[in-house]
Design an enzyme around this catalytic site. Structure first.
Site, short mmCIF file in Angstrom:
data_model
loop_
_atom_site.label_atom_id
_atom_site.label_comp_id
_atom_site.label_asym_id
_atom_site.label_seq_id
_atom_site.Cartn_x
_atom_site.Cartn_y
_atom_site.Cartn_z
N HIS A 64 0.85 -1.19 0.00
CA HIS A 64 0.00 0.00 0.00
C HIS A 64 0.89 1.25 0.00
O HIS A 64 1.94 1.26 0.67
CB HIS A 64 -0.85 -0.02 1.28
CG HIS A 64 -2.09 0.82 1.20
ND1 HIS A 64 -2.05 2.19 1.03
CD2 HIS A 64 -3.39 0.50 1.29
CE1 HIS A 64 -3.28 2.65 1.03
NE2 HIS A 64 -4.11 1.67 1.18
N GLY A 108 0.34 -5.17 1.83
CA GLY A 108 -0.87 -5.52 1.07
C GLY A 108 -0.55 -6.10 -0.30
O GLY A 108 -1.38 -6.78 -0.90
N TYR A 138 -4.95 -5.05 10.01
CA TYR A 138 -5.38 -5.62 8.73
C TYR A 138 -6.89 -5.86 8.77
O TYR A 138 -7.52 -5.77 9.82
CB TYR A 138 -4.62 -6.93 8.47
CG TYR A 138 -4.29 -7.08 7.00
CD1 TYR A 138 -4.99 -7.96 6.19
CD2 TYR A 138 -3.30 -6.30 6.42
CE1 TYR A 138 -4.72 -8.07 4.83
CE2 TYR A 138 -3.01 -6.41 5.06
CZ TYR A 138 -3.74 -7.30 4.27
OH TYR A 138 -3.48 -7.38 2.93
O1 YXS Z 1 12.31 8.63 -0.58
P1 YXS Z 1 11.67 8.49 -1.95
O2 YXS Z 1 10.72 9.59 -2.30
O3 YXS Z 1 12.65 8.11 -3.03
O4 YXS Z 1 10.68 7.18 -1.85
C1 YXS Z 1 11.23 5.93 -1.43
C2 YXS Z 1 10.22 5.28 -0.51
O5 YXS Z 1 9.63 6.19 0.38
C3 YXS Z 1 9.20 4.80 -1.52
N1 YXS Z 1 8.39 3.71 -0.97
C4 YXS Z 1 7.10 3.82 -0.63
N2 YXS Z 1 6.27 4.88 -0.70
C5 YXS Z 1 5.00 4.67 -0.27
N3 YXS Z 1 4.55 3.47 0.20
C6 YXS Z 1 5.37 2.41 0.26
N4 YXS Z 1 4.90 1.23 0.69
C7 YXS Z 1 6.71 2.55 -0.16
N5 YXS Z 1 7.80 1.74 -0.21
C8 YXS Z 1 8.82 2.46 -0.71
O6 YXS Z 1 9.94 4.35 -2.64
C9 YXS Z 1 11.21 5.04 -2.67
C10 YXS Z 1 12.31 4.02 -2.66
O7 YXS Z 1 12.21 3.34 -1.42
P2 YXS Z 1 13.53 2.81 -0.69
O8 YXS Z 1 14.62 3.81 -0.81
O9 YXS Z 1 13.13 2.35 0.66
O10 YXS Z 1 13.89 1.54 -1.61
P3 YXS Z 1 14.76 0.27 -1.20
O11 YXS Z 1 14.98 -0.47 -2.46
O12 YXS Z 1 15.91 0.66 -0.36
O13 YXS Z 1 13.79 -0.57 -0.25
C11 YXS Z 1 12.65 -1.16 -0.83
C12 YXS Z 1 11.69 -1.61 0.30
C13 YXS Z 1 10.40 -2.12 -0.30
C14 YXS Z 1 12.39 -2.71 1.15
C15 YXS Z 1 11.43 -0.38 1.22
O14 YXS Z 1 11.02 0.70 0.38
C16 YXS Z 1 10.35 -0.66 2.22
O15 YXS Z 1 10.59 -1.35 3.24
N6 YXS Z 1 9.13 -0.17 1.90
C17 YXS Z 1 7.97 -0.35 2.79
C18 YXS Z 1 7.45 -1.79 2.66
C19 YXS Z 1 6.23 -1.95 3.54
O16 YXS Z 1 6.33 -2.01 4.78
N7 YXS Z 1 5.05 -1.96 2.94
C20 YXS Z 1 3.75 -2.04 3.62
C21 YXS Z 1 2.95 -0.77 3.28
S1 YXS Z 1 1.49 -0.70 4.23
C22 YXS Z 1 0.49 -1.92 3.56
O17 YXS Z 1 0.80 -2.51 2.55
C23 YXS Z 1 -0.77 -2.24 4.27
C24 YXS Z 1 -1.54 -1.05 4.72
S2 YXS Z 1 -0.42 -3.25 5.66
O18 YXS Z 1 0.49 -2.45 6.49
O19 YXS Z 1 -1.65 -3.51 6.34
O20 YXS Z 1 0.25 -4.44 5.15
#
Ligand code: YXS
Length: 260
Positions: A64, A108, A138
């Protein structure tokens, strides 16, 4: 800027998520593009779809879009939330969707990937359920769908409670990943399977896919139980921890949860 690309090869459609800069975060805009792509492929009576990230992408989808999550006081995973819209579109698509995964899948996006009909990946594939990282409650429909797809309440609880990625090997061992192949073979293997599906009876497959979805969703839930679940979830998304989780992510720092 387009957030997806679509290609048709014979009776097979290929949808590529191309928002690499945001690691294919499931924003409203990306979900709208995915739903539009599926609509066009439905009109073209495509018989199988491959859903993938760009070649070489290390993240299939980061889940998400956190910046679009409500700060508090509103259900972050309500019926018309982008993630829910995307999951429904994938599950209701008339033909099989094959998720082709050569990277990590988060939050998600795990539910989106597991809503596909066949998952094919490489050793780089992993699946991390991360609501507890952000303080997100969730939603019951999503939990039921994940329970059905993962097939083990114990594995699902470990995924939710540790937020640790499920490795490709473990995902394959429990049947979440149907096949684990070498990166160099992934596209060929997936497209060959899709082409095989396209040669079979589309009507039979369409009706079997719909029956499985309807039977999967046939979980009776009394209104009282539903309301209790919604009350539990409201306690979470109205909490300070929920606000802290999202704020910490956006401020790129570790969250500090007080449990209230
Ligand atoms: O700083 P900039 O502007 O370059 O943006 C960064 C991150 O902020 C962005 N980004 C995201 N933006 C919004 N929502 C996200 N889920 C998201 N994930 C990443 O993308 C740019 C590059 O991210 P960066 O530098 O962290 O990349 P990386 O290659 O070092 O790491 C990739 C990840 C995916 C490991 C890392 O970005 C990460 O841990 N992202 C969050 C993953 C996560 O926890 N997703 C759950 C979202 S909440 C959801 O899905 C549901 C509501 S729930 O929580 O119920 O499951």
């Amino acid at each position: 800027m387009s957030l997806t690309q679509t290609e048709v090869r014979g009776q097979v459609g290929i949808i590529t998520l191309t928002h690499d800069e945001k690691r294919n975060a499931l924003s409203q805009a990306l979900i709208d593009a995915l739903i539009a792509d599926l609509g066009r492929l439905e009109e073209a009576r495509i018989r199988a779809v491959v859903l993938r990230a760009r070649p070489g992408a290390t993240v299939w989808s980061a889940g998400h879009d956190v910046s679009e999550l409500p700060r508090s006081g509103r259900d972050p995973l309500a019926y018309n939330d982008p993630l829910e819209q995307g999951v429904r579109a994938v599950r209701k698509f008339h033909a099989p969707i094959l998720a082709m995964i050569d990277g990590s899948v988060w939050g998600g996006a795990v539910e989106l990937a597991l809503s596909c009909d066949i998952l094919i990946g490489t050793r780089n594939a992993s699946f991390a359920l991360t609501p507890a990282r952000l303080g997100v409650p969730y939603n019951p429909a999503g939990i039921l769908r994940l329970l059905s797809a993962v097939g083990s309440s114990l594995v699902l609880r470990e995924m939710f409670f540790t937020a640790r990625p499920l490795t490709a090997q473990r995902a394959h061992d429990i049947g979440v990943l149907g096949h684990v192949v070498e990166s160099a073979d992934l596209e060929r293997f997936t497209l060959e399977m899709a082409a095989e599906i396209a040669l079979l009876s589309p009507l039979s497959i369409q009706v079997i896919k719909e029956q499985i979805r309807l039977l999967d969703d046939a979980t009776p839930l009394s209104p009282g139980t539903f309301e209790r679940i919604q009350g539990l979830r409201r306690r979470v998304y109205d909490s300070k921890d929920y606000r802290e989780g999202i704020t910490a992510f956006l401020e790129k720092r570790k969250p500090v949860y007080g449990g209230d």
